[in-house]
Design a protein around this motif. Structure first.
Motif, PDB file in Angstrom:
ATOM      1  N   ILE A 222      40.624  40.926  47.540  1.00 30.72           N
ATOM      2  CA  ILE A 222      40.164  40.504  46.220  1.00 30.72           C
ATOM      3  C   ILE A 222      41.307  40.540  45.202  1.00 30.72           C
ATOM      4  N   LEU A 223      42.121  41.577  45.274  1.00 31.56           N
ATOM      5  CA  LEU A 223      43.202  41.695  44.293  1.00 31.56           C
ATOM      6  C   LEU A 223      44.479  41.000  44.753  1.00 31.56           C
TER       7      LEU A 223
ATOM      8  N   ASP B  90      42.502  44.354  38.275  1.00 32.58           N
ATOM      9  CA  ASP B  90      42.863  42.937  38.272  1.00 32.58           C
ATOM     10  C   ASP B  90      43.431  42.532  36.915  1.00 32.58           C
TER      11      ASP B  90
ATOM     12  N   MET C  19      33.510  48.573  41.764  1.00 30.78           N
ATOM     13  CA  MET C  19      33.631  47.299  41.063  1.00 30.78           C
ATOM     14  C   MET C  19      34.391  47.409  39.744  1.00 30.78           C
TER      15      MET C  19
ATOM     16  N   MET D  37      33.160  49.150  49.393  1.00 29.53           N
ATOM     17  CA  MET D  37      34.130  48.116  49.735  1.00 29.53           C
ATOM     18  C   MET D  37      35.232  48.743  50.596  1.00 29.53           C
TER      19      MET D  37
ATOM     20  N   ILE E 238      46.900  43.957  36.613  1.00 32.07           N
ATOM     21  CA  ILE E 238      47.842  43.185  37.418  1.00 32.07           C
ATOM     22  C   ILE E 238      48.241  41.912  36.679  1.00 32.07           C
TER      23      ILE E 238
ATOM     24  N   ASP F 111      38.795  44.693  51.865  1.00 30.65           N
ATOM     25  CA  ASP F 111      38.070  43.960  50.819  1.00 30.65           C
ATOM     26  C   ASP F 111      38.842  43.997  49.498  1.00 30.65           C
TER      27      ASP F 111
ATOM     28  N   VAL G 223      38.092  48.018  40.214  1.00 35.15           N
ATOM     29  CA  VAL G 223      38.801  46.861  40.779  1.00 35.15           C
ATOM     30  C   VAL G 223      38.968  45.781  39.718  1.00 35.15           C
ATOM     31  N   ARG G 224      37.924  45.570  38.926  1.00 33.35           N
ATOM     32  CA  ARG G 224      38.025  44.571  37.874  1.00 33.35           C
ATOM     33  C   ARG G 224      39.127  44.932  36.880  1.00 33.35           C
TER      34      ARG G 224
END
Lengths: 176, 272
Positions: B195-196, B154, B147, B187, B157, B191, B150-151
């Motif tokens: 999400i991204l 993001d 998590m 994940m 990005i 996934d 990935v956050r």
């Protein structure tokens, strides 16, 4: 017979156990991430969301009578788009006179404000949230659109006054 | 020659930026391309260690911008591959020692002599990140199926999209553990990609070989047997423009897994 039994037992051992129906930790992670990323991407704090919700209530109350506390305003992800989901439990559609009265009252108020406040031309309606990002203003503009449709939908449902009816208006608003 | 400048970034620390940089760089060089890697993690340099070049560094990027040496003098050649060079970070200074303009300038100069300039970005989104991104026109965002990573990816990005100079960015999913994904405890690749909503350039499995290869200062792409090494080699080929399918990480590796597969195969036939 015995052999077949044994065979089945061996297969059962090697067969992969089915995963349980409860939400897996991976699903929890995905869901939590989606929520947190939507907040990150829009710069909309919970306070701003609440303010937006209240403003929507004020705005829509002119056209329909609704359960003010039950109006829900949420950000949801739809593919790579972020959508603003508005759920309004309509109690009763207002009749023409009521809507007219509400609009006239507002117009009167506006013209009064305009005449009294000459120094500042900033209309209250257009810049209600004092925010820092473009996203916010975009979101707000988009969120005002469903208005008309909403009152139409409500008209059609006249007399159908259960709160179960929740016309969902969806506004897509590309982020990033 | 006008080389491509690719920044390798992640936001979160410890997801494998530097490992990715060392391996993609080495893999690209093995295909015959001329590659230079720039470590912009001033004060916390590590790329030299992963390449086993720590004892050969004489000048650093700070020496170049402060004109104590020429750019070419500061480039350290790899032990094995003469196509591969490193411009090391200074270990004694902080992120303010080099500016965005200076990095841009260095990248411009290197473009003339190299096919690829890989910029190793420090963790975070502060000045160090801004510097590293300054000269680049492409980016690889490294993340893991966790998590927090990935956050942060993001966020990165979002920042990359706001930069005009960055023409494209791709996602590299590192430290993937197929066993955990199978049991729904991690994940999946899909996934994270969903999400991204970013394009994928590589899926690297978790591999204990990374630890030993780091210990030896020998990038894992040089190990033909390693799955992670293969995956990194594939990333390099995709960067060059080849159409390489993603590795099937689900393939059971151990003997027991093979037996299991054999039996479940039998079972499938029985049922039909």
């Amino acid at each position: 017979m015995l052999l077949a039994n044994l065979y089945n037992k061996v297969l059962g051992f090697f067969r992969q156990t089915d995963t349980e129906q409860t939400e897996s930790s991976k699903d929890t992670a995905c869901n939590r991430l989606r929520v947190v990323l939507m907040q990150d991407r829009t710069n909309l704090t919970p306070e701003l969301m609440e303010r937006m919700r209240r403003e929507m209530v004020d705005l829509l109350s002119k056209y329909v009578e609704m359960d003010k506390d039950a109006l829900e305003l949420n950000l949801e992800q739809d593919g790579d788009q972020v959508a603003l989901m508005l759920s309004i439990p309509v109690i009763r559609a207002k009749d023409e006179d009521e809507i007219k009265a509400a609009l006239e009252a507002e117009d009167a108020k506006k013209s009064q404000e305009e005449s009294s406040a000459e120094d500042e031309d900033g209309d209250v309606d257009n810049e209600e949230t004092s925010d820092s990002s473009e996203d916010n203003s975009e979101n707000e503009k988009a969120s005002e659109e469903p208005n008309e449709n909403d009152s139409k939908a409500a008209d059609e449902e006249k007399e159908d006054s259960t709160t179960e009816e929740q016309p969902k208006e969806k506004d897509t608003n590309k982020e990033k | 020659m006008s080389g491509r400048v690719i920044v390798i970034t992640s936001g979160k620390g410890g997801v494998g930026k530097t490992t990715t940089n060392a391996n993609i760089g080495t893999a690209l060089a093995k295909t015959g391309k001329k590659v230079v890697m720039i470590d912009t993690d001033l004060g916390l340099r590590n790329l030299d260690l992963l390449l086993g070049l720590e004892n050969r560094i004489v000048y650093t990027i700070v020496d170049v911008v402060e004109e104590r040496c020429k750019l070419k003098q500061a480039l350290v050649k790899d032990k094995k591959n003469p196509n591969l060079c490193l411009l090391a970070a200074a270990q004694t200074r902080d992120k303010t020692a080099v500016t965005e303009e200076q990095l841009k300038d260095i990248c411009e100069q290197l473009k003339k002599d190299f096919d690829f300039i890989l910029v190793d970005c420090p963790a975070g989104i502060e000045q160090g990140f801004q510097n590293a991104v300054a000269g680049a026109s492409e980016a690889i965002v490294v993340t893991t199926p966790e998590m927090s990573a990935v956050r942060d990816a993001d966020r990165i990005i979002g920042l990359l999209e706001a930069k005009e100079e960055i023409k494209s960015y791709k996602l590299l999913l590192n430290r993937v553990r197929p066993n955990l994904i199978k049991t729904n405890d991690m994940m999946s690749v899909d996934d994270v990609v969903e999400i991204l909503s970013a394009e994928l350039i590589g899926i690297i499995p978790e591999d204990t070989g990374i630890i030993t290869s780091t210990n030896k200062g020998e990038p894992i792409v040089n190990d033909e047997k390693s799955l992670a090494g293969k995956a990194y080699n594939n990333v390099a080929r995709r960067i060059i423009g080849e159409d390489v399918p993603f590795l099937n990480l689900e393939e059971p590796q151990g003997v027991m897994a093979k037996v299991k597969k054999f039996f479940s195969g039998l079972m499938g036939k029985e049922k039909v």
